[in-house]
Design a protein around this motif. Structure first.
Motif, short mmCIF file in Angstrom:
data_model
loop_
_atom_site.label_atom_id
_atom_site.label_comp_id
_atom_site.label_asym_id
_atom_site.label_seq_id
_atom_site.Cartn_x
_atom_site.Cartn_y
_atom_site.Cartn_z
N MET A 1 1.06 -0.87 0.19
CA MET A 1 0.05 -0.17 0.37
C MET A 1 0.71 1.40 0.20
N PHE A 2 2.09 1.03 0.65
CA PHE A 2 2.83 2.16 0.74
C PHE A 2 3.40 2.64 -0.48
N LEU A 3 3.96 1.52 -1.39
CA LEU A 3 4.36 2.02 -2.55
C LEU A 3 3.24 2.36 -3.41
N LEU A 4 2.05 1.54 -3.12
CA LEU A 4 0.85 1.94 -4.30
C LEU A 4 0.55 3.88 -3.96
N ARG A 5 0.48 3.67 -2.77
CA ARG A 5 0.50 5.36 -3.05
C ARG A 5 1.18 6.39 -3.36
N ALA A 6 2.47 5.80 -3.10
CA ALA A 6 3.48 6.87 -3.88
C ALA A 6 3.99 6.76 -4.94
N THR A 7 3.47 5.62 -5.55
CA THR A 7 3.88 5.88 -7.46
C THR A 7 2.50 6.10 -8.26
N LEU A 8 1.56 6.25 -7.65
CA LEU A 8 -0.23 6.52 -8.24
C LEU A 8 0.79 7.85 -8.63
N PRO A 9 -0.38 8.11 -9.62
CA PRO A 9 -0.20 9.94 -9.61
C PRO A 9 -1.60 10.31 -8.79
N PRO A 10 0.13 12.10 -8.20
CA PRO A 10 -0.61 12.86 -7.84
C PRO A 10 -2.64 12.66 -7.46
N GLY A 11 -2.63 12.98 -8.67
CA GLY A 11 -4.33 13.15 -8.75
C GLY A 11 -5.81 11.88 -8.74
N LEU A 12 -5.17 11.42 -9.11
CA LEU A 12 -5.46 9.98 -8.78
C LEU A 12 -6.04 9.44 -7.23
N ARG A 13 -4.37 9.16 -6.20
CA ARG A 13 -4.49 9.33 -5.36
C ARG A 13 -5.18 10.28 -4.04
N THR A 14 -5.35 10.87 -4.75
CA THR A 14 -6.24 12.48 -3.83
C THR A 14 -7.71 11.40 -4.09
N ARG A 15 -8.28 11.31 -5.12
CA ARG A 15 -9.71 11.38 -5.77
C ARG A 15 -9.95 9.24 -5.25
N LEU A 16 -8.76 8.40 -4.51
CA LEU A 16 -8.73 8.17 -4.19
C LEU A 16 -9.04 7.87 -2.63
N GLY A 17 -8.71 8.99 -2.25
CA GLY A 17 -8.88 9.18 -0.69
C GLY A 17 -7.46 8.89 -0.05
N LEU A 18 -6.44 8.34 -0.52
CA LEU A 18 -5.42 7.77 -0.48
C LEU A 18 -4.76 8.93 0.09
N GLN A 19 -4.12 9.00 1.59
CA GLN A 19 -3.16 10.10 2.32
C GLN A 19 -1.84 9.98 1.70
N TRP A 20 -1.48 10.72 1.73
CA TRP A 20 -0.09 11.17 1.32
C TRP A 20 0.92 12.44 2.19
N THR A 21 2.14 12.13 2.98
CA THR A 21 2.07 13.38 3.30
C THR A 21 2.92 13.73 3.10
N LEU A 22 4.05 14.69 4.02
CA LEU A 22 5.18 14.46 3.15
C LEU A 22 6.42 14.15 4.17
N ARG A 23 6.00 13.36 5.11
CA ARG A 23 6.75 12.39 5.70
C ARG A 23 6.99 10.51 5.20
N ASP A 24 5.88 10.78 4.02
CA ASP A 24 5.80 9.48 3.18
C ASP A 24 7.05 9.68 2.25
N GLN A 25 6.57 11.06 1.88
CA GLN A 25 7.33 11.88 0.79
C GLN A 25 8.63 11.57 0.85
N ARG A 26 9.33 12.06 1.84
CA ARG A 26 10.62 11.30 2.24
C ARG A 26 11.16 10.33 3.00
N ARG A 27 10.33 9.18 3.39
CA ARG A 27 10.49 7.62 3.44
C ARG A 27 10.62 7.50 2.14
N PHE A 28 9.70 8.36 1.08
CA PHE A 28 9.93 6.36 -0.15
C PHE A 28 11.21 7.04 -0.83
N ILE A 29 11.53 9.09 -0.46
CA ILE A 29 12.79 9.28 -0.72
C ILE A 29 13.94 8.29 -0.84
N ARG A 30 13.58 8.14 0.69
CA ARG A 30 15.00 7.32 0.63
C ARG A 30 14.93 6.12 0.54
#
Length: 282
Positions: free
Chosen positions: A206-235
């Motif tokens: 689910m983390f990889l799914l949220r990270a790699t979906l197009p941001p607009g669709l991620r939002t429309r699906l109600g999947l949360q994505w935070t700056l902390r998530d983004q930093r984790r994914f970058i690492r």
């Protein structure tokens, strides 16, 4: 006509890269976001009851397109079209077919995009020349599969515009909800895998799914994505990039090339194939 898919060409190097598997959840969501595909999965797929067999069948089929040779790809394309011809039903009161040209082209488009996204996230982005060669080769694969010529944008820039416009029109649906539930609750593929390890499976997927979906669709699906998530994914992506990029392309794709050749042989020996994967072969 593009260059044949042989050792060293773009499709050979990138389509079967093991990093593509990190986008498995993303591509499934994008496929079933299309209403016709969602209806077909809802009415005819067994992935919720037997996901591991379904996954093996899908991997076997994909491997043939690129690594099984032209003859193998033609045979597999004919088999798939014959199989999906019977996948029909009703969607919003209208009859649908799994071979609906627009939906069929969209499924192919998602598979074309995965290796490019995988390299963008976890490797080195394809150069302009590589993108041109890769896309031309995957258009040839699409024609073998029966995608109509007019449903294949003429170049990569046009493909990206088509892809983005399709994604912009998608929203949530019950099939996507069922996919999320399946990811969260799918049983272990083998009994000996420790439960404590397997519990991480859904979280990672689910983390990889949220990270790699197009941001607009991620939002429309109600999947949360935070700056902390983004930093984790970058690492995470940086670690994958450092570990995987130095590996020669021949090793990064060896598993898919081996599977492709094996499955060409299995398709020529249907009794053996049926024993291995069961009666459903999509």
């Amino acid at each position: 006509m593009a260059r044949a898919i042989v050792r060293g060409t773009a499709a050979w190097k990138y389509f079967g890269d093991f990093r593509d598997a990190l986008l498995a959840g993303q591509v499934l969501v994008l496929q079933v976001a299309h209403p016709v595909v969602a209806a077909g999965v809802r009415d005819h797929s067994d992935y919720t009851s037997d996901p591991w067999t379904r996954l093996m069948r899908t991997g076997a089929s994909l491997s043939i397109y690129v690594y099984g040779g032209v003859a193998g790809a033609r045979v597999e394309a004919a088999r798939l079209r014959s199989l999906h011809r019977s996948f029909t039903g009703f969607l919003d009161g209208q009859r649908y077919s799994a071979l609906d040209p627009a939906a069929y082209a969209w499924v192919h488009a998602t598979l074309v995009k995965v290796p490019v996204d995988a390299q963008r996230f976890f490797g080195r982005p394809l150069s302009g020349g590589e993108l041109d060669e890769y896309y031309a080769q995957m258009c040839d694969v699409g024609r073998l599969l029966g995608v109509r010529e007019r449903d294949l944008p003429p170049d990569w820039a046009s493909f990206e515009r088509y892809y983005d416009s399709m994604v912009a029109g998608f929203a949530g649906n019950p099939t996507i909800d069922q996919l999320f539930e399946t990811i969260r609750t799918v049983p272990k593929p083998v009994r000996w895998l420790p439960d404590s390890w397997w519990r991480w499976h859904a979280r990672i997927q689910m983390f990889l799914l949220r990270a790699t979906l197009p941001p607009g669709l991620r939002t429309r699906l109600g999947l949360q994505w935070t700056l902390r998530d983004q930093r984790r994914f970058i690492r995470f992506a940086a670690v994958v990039r450092v570990l995987a990029t130095p590996v020669p392309a021949g090793l990064r794709t060896a598993h898919m090339r081996w599977i492709g050749k094996l499955n060409v042989w299995l398709r020529a020996h249907p009794k053996v194939y049926q024993r291995l994967v069961g009666s459903k072969t999509s």
